[in-house]
Write a protein that holds these residues in place. Structure first.
Motif, PDB file in Angstrom:
ATOM      1  N   MET A  68       8.692  26.188  59.636  1.00 14.28           N
ATOM      2  CA  MET A  68      10.226  26.583  59.417  1.00 14.28           C
ATOM      3  C   MET A  68      10.929  26.255  57.991  1.00 14.28           C
ATOM      4  SD  MET A  68      12.843  24.197  61.621  1.00 14.28           S
ATOM      5  CE  MET A  68      11.776  24.199  63.098  1.00 14.28           C
ATOM      6  N   ALA A  69      10.362  25.523  57.446  1.00 13.20           N
ATOM      7  CA  ALA A  69      11.115  25.327  55.906  1.00 13.20           C
ATOM      8  C   ALA A  69      10.639  26.605  55.098  1.00 13.20           C
ATOM      9  CB  ALA A  69      10.432  24.192  55.195  1.00 13.20           C
ATOM     10  N   LEU A  70       9.604  27.241  55.282  1.00 14.12           N
ATOM     11  CA  LEU A  70       9.242  28.406  54.298  1.00 14.12           C
ATOM     12  C   LEU A  70       9.619  29.598  55.038  1.00 14.12           C
ATOM     13  CD1 LEU A  70       5.631  26.953  53.184  1.00 14.12           C
ATOM     14  CD2 LEU A  70       7.669  26.948  51.755  1.00 14.12           C
ATOM     15  N   SER A  71      10.295  29.636  56.080  1.00  9.47           N
ATOM     16  CA  SER A  71      10.434  31.044  56.695  1.00  9.47           C
ATOM     17  C   SER A  71      11.261  31.909  55.806  1.00  9.47           C
ATOM     18  CB  SER A  71      11.150  30.728  58.183  1.00  9.47           C
ATOM     19  OG  SER A  71      12.478  29.992  57.962  1.00  9.47           O
ATOM     20  N   CYS A  72      12.260  31.135  55.077  1.00  7.76           N
ATOM     21  CA  CYS A  72      13.091  32.292  54.264  1.00  7.76           C
ATOM     22  C   CYS A  72      12.578  32.007  52.781  1.00  7.76           C
ATOM     23  CB  CYS A  72      14.488  31.887  54.519  1.00  7.76           C
ATOM     24  SG  CYS A  72      15.258  31.949  56.049  1.00  7.76           S
ATOM     25  N   ASN A  73      11.496  31.688  52.651  1.00  8.76           N
ATOM     26  CA  ASN A  73      10.786  31.874  51.309  1.00  8.76           C
ATOM     27  C   ASN A  73      11.698  31.172  50.226  1.00  8.76           C
ATOM     28  OD1 ASN A  73       9.079  32.390  49.095  1.00  8.76           O
ATOM     29  ND2 ASN A  73       9.620  34.358  48.825  1.00  8.76           N
ATOM     30  N   PRO A  74      12.021  29.592  50.222  1.00  7.45           N
ATOM     31  CA  PRO A  74      13.062  29.120  49.439  1.00  7.45           C
ATOM     32  C   PRO A  74      12.403  28.880  48.030  1.00  7.45           C
ATOM     33  CG  PRO A  74      11.985  27.508  50.919  1.00  7.45           C
ATOM     34  CD  PRO A  74      11.389  29.001  51.373  1.00  7.45           C
ATOM     35  N   LYS A  75      13.212  28.762  47.085  1.00  8.86           N
ATOM     36  CA  LYS A  75      12.899  28.400  45.810  1.00  8.86           C
ATOM     37  C   LYS A  75      12.263  26.765  45.735  1.00  8.86           C
ATOM     38  CE  LYS A  75      15.773  32.101  44.092  1.00  8.86           C
ATOM     39  NZ  LYS A  75      17.107  32.096  43.186  1.00  8.86           N
ATOM     40  N   LEU A  76      12.870  26.065  46.506  1.00 10.01           N
ATOM     41  CA  LEU A  76      12.555  24.614  46.349  1.00 10.01           C
ATOM     42  C   LEU A  76      12.378  24.098  47.689  1.00 10.01           C
ATOM     43  CD1 LEU A  76      12.622  21.741  44.840  1.00 10.01           C
ATOM     44  CD2 LEU A  76      14.907  21.527  45.207  1.00 10.01           C
ATOM     45  N   ASN A 121      11.832  29.507  69.046  1.00 12.35           N
ATOM     46  CA  ASN A 121      13.245  29.770  68.810  1.00 12.35           C
ATOM     47  C   ASN A 121      13.734  29.028  67.785  1.00 12.35           C
ATOM     48  OD1 ASN A 121      13.634  31.272  71.079  1.00 12.35           O
ATOM     49  ND2 ASN A 121      13.810  29.755  72.500  1.00 12.35           N
ATOM     50  N   GLN A 122      13.026  27.766  67.393  1.00 10.28           N
ATOM     51  CA  GLN A 122      13.573  27.044  66.370  1.00 10.28           C
ATOM     52  C   GLN A 122      13.532  27.437  64.928  1.00 10.28           C
ATOM     53  OE1 GLN A 122      13.489  22.615  66.774  1.00 10.28           O
ATOM     54  NE2 GLN A 122      12.239  23.004  68.671  1.00 10.28           N
ATOM     55  N   ILE A 123      12.250  28.291  64.745  1.00  7.07           N
ATOM     56  CA  ILE A 123      11.915  28.947  63.664  1.00  7.07           C
ATOM     57  C   ILE A 123      12.763  30.164  63.476  1.00  7.07           C
ATOM     58  CG2 ILE A 123       9.979  30.137  62.283  1.00  7.07           C
ATOM     59  CD1 ILE A 123       8.117  28.494  63.368  1.00  7.07           C
ATOM     60  N   MET A 124      12.854  30.852  64.540  1.00  7.87           N
ATOM     61  CA  MET A 124      13.637  32.250  64.659  1.00  7.87           C
ATOM     62  C   MET A 124      15.229  31.986  64.419  1.00  7.87           C
ATOM     63  SD  MET A 124      12.172  33.713  67.942  1.00  7.87           S
ATOM     64  CE  MET A 124      13.641  34.757  68.463  1.00  7.87           C
ATOM     65  N   GLU A 125      15.767  30.846  64.647  1.00  6.60           N
ATOM     66  CA  GLU A 125      17.202  30.333  64.272  1.00  6.60           C
ATOM     67  C   GLU A 125      17.319  30.532  62.792  1.00  6.60           C
ATOM     68  OE1 GLU A 125      20.416  26.941  65.482  1.00  6.60           O
ATOM     69  OE2 GLU A 125      18.176  26.529  65.607  1.00  6.60           O
ATOM     70  N   ALA A 126      16.393  29.992  62.079  1.00  9.90           N
ATOM     71  CA  ALA A 126      16.778  29.766  60.461  1.00  9.90           C
ATOM     72  C   ALA A 126      16.492  31.228  60.102  1.00  9.90           C
ATOM     73  CB  ALA A 126      15.517  29.046  60.011  1.00  9.90           C
ATOM     74  N   ILE A 127      15.530  31.832  60.555  1.00 12.87           N
ATOM     75  CA  ILE A 127      15.368  33.344  59.942  1.00 12.87           C
ATOM     76  C   ILE A 127      16.524  34.310  60.280  1.00 12.87           C
ATOM     77  CG2 ILE A 127      13.862  35.323  60.296  1.00 12.87           C
ATOM     78  CD1 ILE A 127      11.752  33.626  60.927  1.00 12.87           C
ATOM     79  N   MET A 128      17.147  34.261  61.744  1.00 13.03           N
ATOM     80  CA  MET A 128      18.242  35.048  61.795  1.00 13.03           C
ATOM     81  C   MET A 128      19.657  34.656  61.224  1.00 13.03           C
ATOM     82  SD  MET A 128      17.928  35.909  66.114  1.00 13.03           S
ATOM     83  CE  MET A 128      17.808  34.102  66.550  1.00 13.03           C
ATOM     84  N   LEU A 129      19.599  33.248  60.779  1.00 14.27           N
ATOM     85  CA  LEU A 129      20.899  32.752  60.268  1.00 14.27           C
ATOM     86  C   LEU A 129      20.910  33.101  58.673  1.00 14.27           C
ATOM     87  CD1 LEU A 129      23.435  30.833  60.027  1.00 14.27           C
ATOM     88  CD2 LEU A 129      21.631  29.075  59.447  1.00 14.27           C
ATOM     89  N   HIS A 130      19.778  33.392  58.061  1.00  8.85           N
ATOM     90  CA  HIS A 130      19.808  33.529  56.622  1.00  8.85           C
ATOM     91  C   HIS A 130      19.459  34.947  56.399  1.00  8.85           C
ATOM     92  CE1 HIS A 130      20.630  29.532  55.578  1.00  8.85           C
ATOM     93  NE2 HIS A 130      19.732  28.923  56.274  1.00  8.85           N
ATOM     94  N   MET A 185      27.013  25.298  50.897  1.00 11.76           N
ATOM     95  CA  MET A 185      25.910  24.571  50.966  1.00 11.76           C
ATOM     96  C   MET A 185      25.213  25.026  52.370  1.00 11.76           C
ATOM     97  SD  MET A 185      25.339  22.491  48.688  1.00 11.76           S
ATOM     98  CE  MET A 185      23.814  21.874  49.420  1.00 11.76           C
ATOM     99  N   ARG A 186      25.903  25.391  53.367  1.00  9.27           N
ATOM    100  CA  ARG A 186      25.293  25.834  54.603  1.00  9.27           C
ATOM    101  C   ARG A 186      24.381  27.092  54.178  1.00  9.27           C
ATOM    102  NH1 ARG A 186      29.821  23.822  57.549  1.00  9.27           N
ATOM    103  NH2 ARG A 186      30.697  25.846  57.251  1.00  9.27           N
ATOM    104  N   ARG A 187      24.655  28.069  53.310  1.00 10.51           N
ATOM    105  CA  ARG A 187      24.231  29.192  53.030  1.00 10.51           C
ATOM    106  C   ARG A 187      22.903  28.756  52.195  1.00 10.51           C
ATOM    107  NH1 ARG A 187      29.320  31.342  52.755  1.00 10.51           N
ATOM    108  NH2 ARG A 187      29.727  30.979  50.648  1.00 10.51           N
ATOM    109  N   ILE A 188      22.935  27.825  51.232  1.00 13.32           N
ATOM    110  CA  ILE A 188      21.945  27.414  50.447  1.00 13.32           C
ATOM    111  C   ILE A 188      20.725  26.539  51.207  1.00 13.32           C
ATOM    112  CG2 ILE A 188      21.313  25.922  48.630  1.00 13.32           C
ATOM    113  CD1 ILE A 188      23.894  26.647  47.409  1.00 13.32           C
ATOM    114  N   ARG A 189      21.267  25.764  52.283  1.00 13.20           N
ATOM    115  CA  ARG A 189      20.192  24.807  52.950  1.00 13.20           C
ATOM    116  C   ARG A 189      19.486  25.692  53.663  1.00 13.20           C
ATOM    117  NH1 ARG A 189      24.684  22.022  54.943  1.00 13.20           N
ATOM    118  NH2 ARG A 189      25.251  20.319  53.163  1.00 13.20           N
ATOM    119  N   GLY A 190      17.962  25.770  53.677  1.00 10.02           N
ATOM    120  CA  GLY A 190      17.120  26.547  54.389  1.00 10.02           C
ATOM    121  C   GLY A 190      16.585  28.090  53.868  1.00 10.02           C
TER     122      GLY A 190
END
Length: 385
Positions: free
Chosen positions: A192-200, A136-145, A109-114
């Motif tokens: 932040m929500a759209l930084s990894c181009n989510p499907k939902l 930094n908060q946007i970058m964290e999501a980008i580097m994680l995924h 789930m952690r890989r799916i969230r974000g």
């Protein structure tokens, strides 16, 4: 004769889902009979009690209702973010991309969230960490995924801030949340929500506490980004104007249950459930002159003491005796419109089922009976988009 087991039904449903995905017809998200309860010292609270709906790829679904109806808990259940304890998802399925999220491990789930599913929470000031810059908060999501370098993540963060309309993103990327206005913080949350181009994208009251001008800008931004990125959006709100502006299909919730589901035109042109009618009549209209707006009498029932039968009947002007005894089934009253209300069927009560039996408590109306929208038919299914 052999009896179909739960495993057989799930295998059959999985096969049907696989075939639908192969034909490009399967929904992106399919929530089936979702139940989320909170177990407290005061008792069991059925915050979400048998919710069913679906959302197509690239589509927009609005979940509408008063505060306390279960909208936000539904979204948290989909993300598997319900606080445990006291909350627990006790039943149902959340099918995303053909897989049940409720059966996945927390690490999955952690890989799916974000990355696959992102969420804009209700209040950006409490959702953003005050001691870190927005960059930094946007970058964290980008580097994680995305597993990119810090320099590349910063470049992408600046581009996302530019995409959501924040001026001078090269400078504002180093700002802290308190240095931004409410509208700017909401744009940061969207970036932040759209930084990894989510499907939902799940948006929980994205225009809360914003003035109407900023609300319009945020809605225009979300519509534009959805069109450009092809992201499906699930919008949670109690604002009828936001629903009319942004969504294709509407699900109306009351006391943890869905009471009506329809395309947005049908909801506004011909609402069926008394609760939906009440919500619409409580909104001022420019072409009408009224001394006083109509209000729905009473309040949402206590989750620890839900009324028997239809949960809306204590506040309903059309309630009959059957409404106080039996929970109404979901009735098909139009091509895309379904409603859970006894006034749309000719019913004949039958004996209560034994524990564990799935015996209906009604008989469907005869062909030709029902409303002007077409024959009223009792259905077991949910609400699709």
């Amino acid at each position: 004769m052999a009896t179909e087991t739960t495993t057989d039904r799930r295998t059959s449903a999985a096969s049907a889902d696989a075939a639908a995905r192969a034909n490009g017809q399967a929904p992106l998200l399919d929530v089936r009979n979702l139940k989320t309860y909170f177990f407290t010292e005061d008792g069991v609270m059925p915050a979400v009690d048998g919710v069913t709906f679906s959302l197509r790829r690239g589509g927009t679904l609005g979940i509408l209702g008063e505060s306390g109806c279960g909208k936000s808990v539904t979204s948290l259940s989909i993300m598997r973010l319900v606080p445990q304890p006291p909350g627990r998802i006790v039943g149902g399925e959340v099918i995303f991309e053909g897989e049940d999220l409720l059966r996945k491990k927390e690490s999955e789930m952690r890989r799916i969230r974000g990355k696959e599913i992102a969420m804009i929470f209700q209040e950006p000031m409490t959702s953003l960490n005050p001691v870190f810059t927005v960059g930094n908060q946007i970058m964290e999501a980008i580097m994680l995924h995305q597993r990119v370098s810090k320099a590349e993540a910063r470049r992408q963060a600046i581009e996302m801030l530019r995409l959501v309309g924040i001026p001078s993103p090269e400078r504002r990327v180093d700002d802290y949340p308190h240095q931004m206005s409410g509208g700017m913080r909401q744009r940061v949350m969207i970036a932040m929500a759209l930084s990894c181009n989510p499907k939902l994208l799940i948006a929980d009251e994205p225009t809360t506490a914003l003035d109407v001008t900023i609300q319009a800008q945020i809605l225009d931004l979300m519509r534009d980004l959805q069109r450009r990125l092809g992201t499906a959006v699930m919008l949670i709100t109690h604002n009828m104007g936001v629903i009319a502006e942004l969504v294709e299909h509407v699900v109306v919730m009351y006391a943890g249950k869905i009471v009506e589901s329809a395309d947005v035109r049908s909801i506004f042109a011909m609402p069926r459930h008394p609760y939906t009618v009440g919500l619409l009549e409580s909104v001022p209209k420019l072409h009408e002159t009224r001394q006083r707006l109509k209000a729905i009498e009473g309040v949402v029932p206590s989750p620890y003491n839900m009324p028997k039968g239809c949960r809306f009947h204590p506040r309903c002007e059309l309630a009959r005796e059957i409404c106080k005894q039996l929970e109404p089934p979901m009735m098909q009253v139009g091509p895309t419109q379904r409603v859970a209300c006894w006034q749309y069927t000719n019913f004949e009560p039958v004996e209560m089922p034994a524990p564990g039996e799935a015996v209906p408590l009604w008989k469907a109306a005869a062909p030709g009976a029902g409303t002007a929208g077409g024959p009223a038919t009792a259905t077991r299914g949910g609400q699709g988009v």
